[in-house]
Write a protein that holds these residues in place. Structure first.
Motif, PDB file in Angstrom:
ATOM      1  N   ILE A   1       0.875  -1.167   0.000  1.00 34.18           N
ATOM      2  CA  ILE A   1       0.000   0.000   0.000  1.00 34.18           C
ATOM      3  C   ILE A   1       0.914   1.219   0.000  1.00 34.18           C
ATOM      4  O   ILE A   1       1.509   1.551   1.032  1.00 34.18           O
ATOM      5  CB  ILE A   1      -0.941   0.014   1.218  1.00 34.18           C
ATOM      6  CG1 ILE A   1      -1.838  -1.223   1.210  1.00 34.18           C
ATOM      7  CG2 ILE A   1      -1.776   1.293   1.220  1.00 34.18           C
ATOM      8  CD1 ILE A   1      -2.767  -1.318   2.400  1.00 34.18           C
ATOM      9  N   PRO A   2       1.075   1.867  -1.135  1.00 30.99           N
ATOM     10  CA  PRO A   2       1.977   3.018  -1.212  1.00 30.99           C
ATOM     11  C   PRO A   2       1.653   4.083  -0.162  1.00 30.99           C
ATOM     12  O   PRO A   2       0.509   4.489   0.005  1.00 30.99           O
ATOM     13  CB  PRO A   2       1.753   3.553  -2.628  1.00 30.99           C
ATOM     14  CG  PRO A   2       1.278   2.351  -3.401  1.00 30.99           C
ATOM     15  CD  PRO A   2       0.447   1.569  -2.422  1.00 30.99           C
TER      16      PRO A   2
ATOM     17  N   LEU B   1       1.847   3.773   3.119  1.00 28.91           N
ATOM     18  CA  LEU B   1       1.347   3.262   4.403  1.00 28.91           C
ATOM     19  C   LEU B   1       2.333   3.488   5.536  1.00 28.91           C
ATOM     20  O   LEU B   1       1.976   4.019   6.594  1.00 28.91           O
ATOM     21  CB  LEU B   1       0.997   1.779   4.292  1.00 28.91           C
ATOM     22  CG  LEU B   1       0.574   1.103   5.595  1.00 28.91           C
ATOM     23  CD1 LEU B   1      -0.705   1.731   6.129  1.00 28.91           C
ATOM     24  CD2 LEU B   1       0.388  -0.390   5.385  1.00 28.91           C
ATOM     25  N   TYR B   2       3.583   3.091   5.344  1.00 28.10           N
ATOM     26  CA  TYR B   2       4.572   3.216   6.424  1.00 28.10           C
ATOM     27  C   TYR B   2       4.746   4.679   6.818  1.00 28.10           C
ATOM     28  O   TYR B   2       4.761   5.008   8.000  1.00 28.10           O
ATOM     29  CB  TYR B   2       5.910   2.617   5.995  1.00 28.10           C
ATOM     30  CG  TYR B   2       6.908   2.500   7.135  1.00 28.10           C
ATOM     31  CD1 TYR B   2       6.926   1.369   7.916  1.00 28.10           C
ATOM     32  CD2 TYR B   2       7.815   3.512   7.415  1.00 28.10           C
ATOM     33  CE1 TYR B   2       7.828   1.238   8.966  1.00 28.10           C
ATOM     34  CE2 TYR B   2       8.713   3.403   8.459  1.00 28.10           C
ATOM     35  CZ  TYR B   2       8.720   2.256   9.234  1.00 28.10           C
ATOM     36  OH  TYR B   2       9.609   2.142  10.273  1.00 28.10           O
ATOM     37  N   ARG B   3       4.816   5.570   5.837  1.00 28.55           N
ATOM     38  CA  ARG B   3       4.976   6.997   6.119  1.00 28.55           C
ATOM     39  C   ARG B   3       3.796   7.537   6.917  1.00 28.55           C
ATOM     40  O   ARG B   3       3.962   8.302   7.858  1.00 28.55           O
ATOM     41  CB  ARG B   3       5.150   7.774   4.826  1.00 28.55           C
ATOM     42  CG  ARG B   3       5.342   9.277   5.026  1.00 28.55           C
ATOM     43  CD  ARG B   3       5.380  10.038   3.708  1.00 28.55           C
ATOM     44  NE  ARG B   3       4.331   9.695   2.763  1.00 28.55           N
ATOM     45  CZ  ARG B   3       3.058  10.095   2.866  1.00 28.55           C
ATOM     46  NH1 ARG B   3       2.684  10.847   3.861  1.00 28.55           N
ATOM     47  NH2 ARG B   3       2.176   9.742   1.952  1.00 28.55           N
ATOM     48  N   ARG B   4       2.577   7.123   6.551  1.00 33.05           N
ATOM     49  CA  ARG B   4       1.385   7.580   7.275  1.00 33.05           C
ATOM     50  C   ARG B   4       1.395   7.084   8.715  1.00 33.05           C
ATOM     51  O   ARG B   4       1.076   7.837   9.635  1.00 33.05           O
ATOM     52  CB  ARG B   4       0.120   7.121   6.560  1.00 33.05           C
ATOM     53  CG  ARG B   4      -0.123   7.902   5.276  1.00 33.05           C
ATOM     54  CD  ARG B   4      -1.223   7.345   4.430  1.00 33.05           C
ATOM     55  NE  ARG B   4      -2.526   7.388   5.081  1.00 33.05           N
ATOM     56  CZ  ARG B   4      -3.623   6.840   4.562  1.00 33.05           C
ATOM     57  NH1 ARG B   4      -3.552   6.230   3.393  1.00 33.05           N
ATOM     58  NH2 ARG B   4      -4.766   6.906   5.192  1.00 33.05           N
ATOM     59  N   ILE B   5       1.752   5.829   8.916  1.00 38.33           N
ATOM     60  CA  ILE B   5       1.833   5.285  10.272  1.00 38.33           C
ATOM     61  C   ILE B   5       2.897   6.034  11.064  1.00 38.33           C
ATOM     62  O   ILE B   5       2.669   6.454  12.198  1.00 38.33           O
ATOM     63  CB  ILE B   5       2.138   3.768  10.250  1.00 38.33           C
ATOM     64  CG1 ILE B   5       0.946   2.989   9.699  1.00 38.33           C
ATOM     65  CG2 ILE B   5       2.521   3.267  11.639  1.00 38.33           C
ATOM     66  CD1 ILE B   5       1.225   1.529   9.446  1.00 38.33           C
ATOM     67  N   LYS B   6       4.060   6.213  10.457  1.00 34.61           N
ATOM     68  CA  LYS B   6       5.172   6.877  11.134  1.00 34.61           C
ATOM     69  C   LYS B   6       4.813   8.314  11.503  1.00 34.61           C
ATOM     70  O   LYS B   6       5.032   8.745  12.640  1.00 34.61           O
ATOM     71  CB  LYS B   6       6.403   6.859  10.232  1.00 34.61           C
ATOM     72  CG  LYS B   6       7.630   7.484  10.840  1.00 34.61           C
ATOM     73  CD  LYS B   6       8.828   7.332   9.909  1.00 34.61           C
ATOM     74  CE  LYS B   6      10.063   7.935  10.530  1.00 34.61           C
ATOM     75  NZ  LYS B   6      11.257   7.673   9.720  1.00 34.61           N
ATOM     76  N   THR B   7       4.246   9.054  10.574  1.00 37.80           N
ATOM     77  CA  THR B   7       3.882  10.444  10.830  1.00 37.80           C
ATOM     78  C   THR B   7       2.904  10.553  11.986  1.00 37.80           C
ATOM     79  O   THR B   7       3.083  11.359  12.905  1.00 37.80           O
ATOM     80  CB  THR B   7       3.273  11.081   9.554  1.00 37.80           C
ATOM     81  OG1 THR B   7       4.243  11.021   8.514  1.00 37.80           O
ATOM     82  CG2 THR B   7       2.856  12.514   9.796  1.00 37.80           C
ATOM     83  N   TYR B   8       1.881   9.722  11.975  1.00 33.13           N
ATOM     84  CA  TYR B   8       0.871   9.783  13.032  1.00 33.13           C
ATOM     85  C   TYR B   8       1.447   9.365  14.387  1.00 33.13           C
ATOM     86  O   TYR B   8       1.274  10.058  15.391  1.00 33.13           O
ATOM     87  CB  TYR B   8      -0.333   8.903  12.674  1.00 33.13           C
ATOM     88  CG  TYR B   8      -1.361   8.904  13.771  1.00 33.13           C
ATOM     89  CD1 TYR B   8      -2.211   9.988  13.935  1.00 33.13           C
ATOM     90  CD2 TYR B   8      -1.463   7.844  14.664  1.00 33.13           C
ATOM     91  CE1 TYR B   8      -3.148  10.020  14.953  1.00 33.13           C
ATOM     92  CE2 TYR B   8      -2.385   7.865  15.692  1.00 33.13           C
ATOM     93  CZ  TYR B   8      -3.224   8.950  15.832  1.00 33.13           C
ATOM     94  OH  TYR B   8      -4.131   8.979  16.862  1.00 33.13           O
ATOM     95  N   GLU B   9       2.113   8.237  14.421  1.00 29.15           N
ATOM     96  CA  GLU B   9       2.634   7.725  15.690  1.00 29.15           C
ATOM     97  C   GLU B   9       3.676   8.667  16.302  1.00 29.15           C
ATOM     98  O   GLU B   9       3.687   8.872  17.518  1.00 29.15           O
ATOM     99  CB  GLU B   9       3.239   6.333  15.496  1.00 29.15           C
ATOM    100  CG  GLU B   9       2.213   5.256  15.243  1.00 29.15           C
ATOM    101  CD  GLU B   9       1.403   4.906  16.478  1.00 29.15           C
ATOM    102  OE1 GLU B   9       1.992   4.617  17.526  1.00 29.15           O
ATOM    103  OE2 GLU B   9       0.164   4.918  16.381  1.00 29.15           O
ATOM    104  N   LEU B  10       4.549   9.247  15.482  1.00 29.29           N
ATOM    105  CA  LEU B  10       5.550  10.167  16.028  1.00 29.29           C
ATOM    106  C   LEU B  10       4.900  11.456  16.521  1.00 29.29           C
ATOM    107  O   LEU B  10       5.316  12.011  17.548  1.00 29.29           O
ATOM    108  CB  LEU B  10       6.632  10.463  14.998  1.00 29.29           C
ATOM    109  CG  LEU B  10       7.529   9.275  14.636  1.00 29.29           C
ATOM    110  CD1 LEU B  10       8.580   9.691  13.626  1.00 29.29           C
ATOM    111  CD2 LEU B  10       8.170   8.649  15.857  1.00 29.29           C
TER     112      LEU B  10
END
Length: 111
Positions: free
Chosen positions: A14-15, A17-26
């Motif tokens: 899922i293009p 996805l990791y960036r979205r998770i990282k941005t939110y969690e940080l």
């Protein structure tokens, strides 16, 4: 539905996805711990909470995200309307898999 390129179990990509998770969690991890704001905590507990490096997050994997390492997410984290790409993907739809690994290249694999 693009398949993942890694050699583990069948995965999905899922293009972003990791960036979205990282941005939110940080972002969540840098906010004050909510227990310090709304909680009725003792002075000792307040000192312990204030000394934490990060506020609690849904995943509690801030260090892995900071270092671009794979993170484990529960099924509910990637489901629903936020990531409709998982609908129709067998490991997600069969509901026997509760945890997934999200890699920095946006691949998802059942854990």
């Amino acid at each position: 539905m693009p398949l993942a390129e890694h050699t583990g179990p069948v995965g999905l990509r899922i293009p972003g996805l990791y960036r979205r998770i990282k941005t939110y969690e940080l972002a969540v991890s840098l906010r004050p711990d909510p227990r310090l704001v709304i909680g009725d905590v003792s002075a000792e507990e307040r000192a312990a909470l204030a000394s934490q490096a990060y506020a609690p997050t849904a995943l509690n994997q801030v260090e892995s995200l900071r270092h671009n390492l794979p993170v484990t997410v529960p099924r509910w984290y990637i489901g629903g309307r936020s990531y409709p790409e998982v609908n129709g993907w067998h490991p997600y739809d069969n509901r026997r898999v509760d945890l997934f690994i999200v890699f920095p290249n946006d691949d998802i694999s059942p854990r």
